[in-house]
Write a protein that holds these residues in place. Structure first.
Motif, PDB file in Angstrom:
ATOM      1  N   LEU A 146      15.505  16.053  38.403  1.00  0.00           N
ATOM      2  CA  LEU A 146      14.097  15.899  38.040  1.00  0.00           C
ATOM      3  C   LEU A 146      13.165  15.974  39.240  1.00  0.00           C
ATOM      4  CD1 LEU A 146      12.861  12.794  38.687  1.00  0.00           C
ATOM      5  CD2 LEU A 146      14.535  12.222  36.932  1.00  0.00           C
ATOM      6  N   PHE A 147      13.687  15.791  40.466  1.00  0.00           N
ATOM      7  CA  PHE A 147      12.822  15.888  41.630  1.00  0.00           C
ATOM      8  C   PHE A 147      12.780  17.307  42.191  1.00  0.00           C
ATOM      9  CE2 PHE A 147      11.211  15.090  45.911  1.00  0.00           C
ATOM     10  CZ  PHE A 147      10.188  14.211  45.626  1.00  0.00           C
ATOM     11  N   ALA A 148      13.593  18.202  41.652  1.00  0.00           N
ATOM     12  CA  ALA A 148      13.673  19.560  42.188  1.00  0.00           C
ATOM     13  C   ALA A 148      12.431  20.379  41.853  1.00  0.00           C
ATOM     14  CB  ALA A 148      14.910  20.262  41.640  1.00  0.00           C
ATOM     15  N   ASP A 149      12.066  21.256  42.786  1.00  0.00           N
ATOM     16  CA  ASP A 149      11.018  22.239  42.550  1.00  0.00           C
ATOM     17  C   ASP A 149      11.613  23.576  42.125  1.00  0.00           C
ATOM     18  OD1 ASP A 149       8.727  20.595  43.506  1.00  0.00           O
ATOM     19  OD2 ASP A 149       9.872  20.662  45.373  1.00  0.00           O
ATOM     20  N   TYR A 150      12.887  23.772  42.453  1.00  0.00           N
ATOM     21  CA  TYR A 150      13.601  24.989  42.051  1.00  0.00           C
ATOM     22  C   TYR A 150      15.053  24.604  41.786  1.00  0.00           C
ATOM     23  CZ  TYR A 150      14.695  29.969  41.772  1.00  0.00           C
ATOM     24  OH  TYR A 150      15.070  31.214  41.314  1.00  0.00           O
ATOM     25  N   ILE A 151      15.605  25.116  40.690  1.00  0.00           N
ATOM     26  CA  ILE A 151      16.966  24.757  40.283  1.00  0.00           C
ATOM     27  C   ILE A 151      17.844  26.000  40.264  1.00  0.00           C
ATOM     28  CG2 ILE A 151      18.387  23.919  38.367  1.00  0.00           C
ATOM     29  CD1 ILE A 151      16.059  22.063  37.630  1.00  0.00           C
ATOM     30  N   ILE A 152      19.003  25.895  40.892  1.00  0.00           N
ATOM     31  CA  ILE A 152      19.978  26.981  40.892  1.00  0.00           C
ATOM     32  C   ILE A 152      21.191  26.537  40.084  1.00  0.00           C
ATOM     33  CG2 ILE A 152      21.537  28.371  42.306  1.00  0.00           C
ATOM     34  CD1 ILE A 152      19.493  28.214  44.548  1.00  0.00           C
ATOM     35  N   PHE A 153      21.364  27.157  38.916  1.00  0.00           N
ATOM     36  CA  PHE A 153      22.562  26.909  38.122  1.00  0.00           C
ATOM     37  C   PHE A 153      23.689  27.735  38.734  1.00  0.00           C
ATOM     38  CE2 PHE A 153      19.054  26.230  35.101  1.00  0.00           C
ATOM     39  CZ  PHE A 153      19.356  24.954  34.657  1.00  0.00           C
ATOM     40  N   ASN A 154      24.694  27.078  39.249  1.00  0.00           N
ATOM     41  CA  ASN A 154      25.760  27.742  39.990  1.00  0.00           C
ATOM     42  C   ASN A 154      27.061  27.768  39.184  1.00  0.00           C
ATOM     43  OD1 ASN A 154      26.780  29.053  42.258  1.00  0.00           O
ATOM     44  ND2 ASN A 154      27.496  27.145  43.174  1.00  0.00           N
ATOM     45  N   LYS A 155      27.993  28.606  39.612  1.00  0.00           N
ATOM     46  CA  LYS A 155      29.325  28.712  38.991  1.00  0.00           C
ATOM     47  C   LYS A 155      29.220  29.092  37.516  1.00  0.00           C
ATOM     48  CE  LYS A 155      31.023  25.105  42.132  1.00  0.00           C
ATOM     49  NZ  LYS A 155      31.756  23.828  42.272  1.00  0.00           N
ATOM     50  N   CYS A 156      28.427  30.111  37.228  1.00  0.00           N
ATOM     51  CA  CYS A 156      28.151  30.482  35.840  1.00  0.00           C
ATOM     52  C   CYS A 156      29.132  31.483  35.245  1.00  0.00           C
ATOM     53  CB  CYS A 156      26.734  31.055  35.736  1.00  0.00           C
ATOM     54  SG  CYS A 156      25.432  29.871  36.162  1.00  0.00           S
ATOM     55  N   ALA A 157      29.938  32.115  36.071  1.00  0.00           N
ATOM     56  CA  ALA A 157      30.801  33.201  35.598  1.00  0.00           C
ATOM     57  C   ALA A 157      31.759  32.765  34.500  1.00  0.00           C
ATOM     58  CB  ALA A 157      31.577  33.794  36.771  1.00  0.00           C
ATOM     59  N   ASP A 158      32.251  31.542  34.580  1.00  0.00           N
ATOM     60  CA  ASP A 158      33.253  31.065  33.623  1.00  0.00           C
ATOM     61  C   ASP A 158      32.652  30.227  32.502  1.00  0.00           C
ATOM     62  OD1 ASP A 158      35.292  32.258  35.128  1.00  0.00           O
ATOM     63  OD2 ASP A 158      35.438  30.504  36.447  1.00  0.00           O
ATOM     64  N   VAL A 159      31.329  30.296  32.362  1.00  0.00           N
ATOM     65  CA  VAL A 159      30.651  29.513  31.326  1.00  0.00           C
ATOM     66  C   VAL A 159      30.063  30.475  30.296  1.00  0.00           C
ATOM     67  CG1 VAL A 159      28.887  27.782  30.858  1.00  0.00           C
ATOM     68  CG2 VAL A 159      30.076  27.778  33.055  1.00  0.00           C
TER      69      VAL A 159
END
Length: 330
Positions: A146-159
């Motif tokens: 919630l404090f982030a200004d930018y969010i990087i969703f990582n490790k998405c290949a297996d999702v």
């Protein structure tokens, strides 16, 4: 002396912060970074790059320097400023269980530090496969989001896509203010990742919403959103505000109930002032700064977002409305 931009990297254990840090170094070969981490044991920099060590500061052959926080962050920053180190950008990687607001507060509330450094934004790395379980059980992980200004969703290949959609929807309920992207190996495609300008006085990042009369949302988000006990409440007001009343309201509210408010961000129309007033909460205290001037052809609207634990909309709205400007003859 121009203030050095500062990026805070946050994210829960195993989200990919160090992977992203190394990616940034490779992606920006002409940028000399100063990198602060809590422990040298967490620094995953190729040892062959180290050319010199001096009081817990590594000088690297690519022009970057890397140091650890042995004590107070202020002492490390002072060492960077007073030493003979040359760098263009400061990156602070927090521990996997740290609340980034405490680090951000150092740059937003200390005038001496602001003369040398300027907070650009907070980037949060998220393990897309495990984030829903983590934030449901770890309050610190939710605070990082919630404090982030930018969010990087990582490790998405297996999702699968359905899960990614659910993850994005859930995270937007916790933090409706942040931009985001999906990645693998933390390889961000955003070209301005080191120039978010999240705290830029001239370009505040709260210009996404609909006007007050188009009704039910602000910044493109719902008036009230929630995830477990974390609630975001957004407001738009046409009326101008009394600056003294407003400062008093925020100060008293956060002094008494600061633990319940994780984040406050907004642009305020103050009576008699030609510039926007930007408010943000940091470490349980309100921080007010002047923003860009209101143009003659635009509507002066106040936009506020509160994010916290079990926040009641009617109580917030009642308190805010008590700060409206009222002419003396009324």
């Amino acid at each position: 002396m121009n203030a050095v931009p500062v990026t805070i990297l946050t994210g829960f254990l195993g989200a990919g912060k160090t992977t992203f840090l190394n990616y940034l170094i490779k992606k920006h070969p002409n940028t000399k970074f100063a990198i602060i981490e809590n422990e040298f044991g967490e620094i995953n920099i190729d040892s062959e790059l180290v050319v010199k060590t001096d009081e817990n500061i590594f000088e690297l052959s690519n022009g970057c320097i890397c140091c650890s926080i042995n004590g107070d962050l202020f002492n490390v920053l002072n060492k960077l400023v007073t030493g003979r180190y040359k760098y263009d950008h400061l990156i602070i990687e927090t521990t996997g269980i740290a609340d980034p607001s405490a680090v951000a507060g150092t740059f937003l509330t200390d005038y001496n530090i602001q003369t040398a450094f300027k907070l650009d934004g907070t980037i949060c790395l998220i393990d897309a496969e495990n984030v829903l379980e983590v934030i449901a059980n770890e309050e610190e992980a939710a605070k990082q989001v919630l404090f982030a200004d930018y969010i990087i969703f990582n490790k998405c290949a297996d999702v699968d896509q359905a899960t990614l959609n659910k993850v994005a929807e859930t995270i937007s309920k916790i933090n409706p203010l942040a931009e985001s992207e999906f990645t693998n190996y933390a390889e961000s495609k955003k070209t301005e990742i080191l120039s978010l300008k999240a705290y830029d006085k001239e370009k505040p990042r709260l210009q996404l919403g609909l006007g007050a009369k188009s009704a039910q949302n602000v910044f493109g988000i719902g008036q009230e959103q929630s995830f477990h006990n974390i609630v975001s409440q957004s407001f738009v007001f046409d009326q101008s505000f009394d600056l003294l009343k407003l400062r008093h309201y925020f100060t008293v509210m956060l002094a008494i109930q600061g633990a319940w408010f994780y984040r406050i961000k907004g642009i305020i129309n103050v009576e008699g002032i030609s510039r926007r007033l930007i408010v943000q909460s940091v470490k349980g205290a309100p921080v007010f700064t002047e923003g860009a001037a209101w143009r003659d052809d635009e509507t002066r609207e106040t936009k506020l977002v509160f994010i916290g634990k079990e926040l009641k909309r009617d109580i917030l709205e009642r308190g805010i409305k008590q700060c409206f400007y009222k002419p003396a003859n009324l």
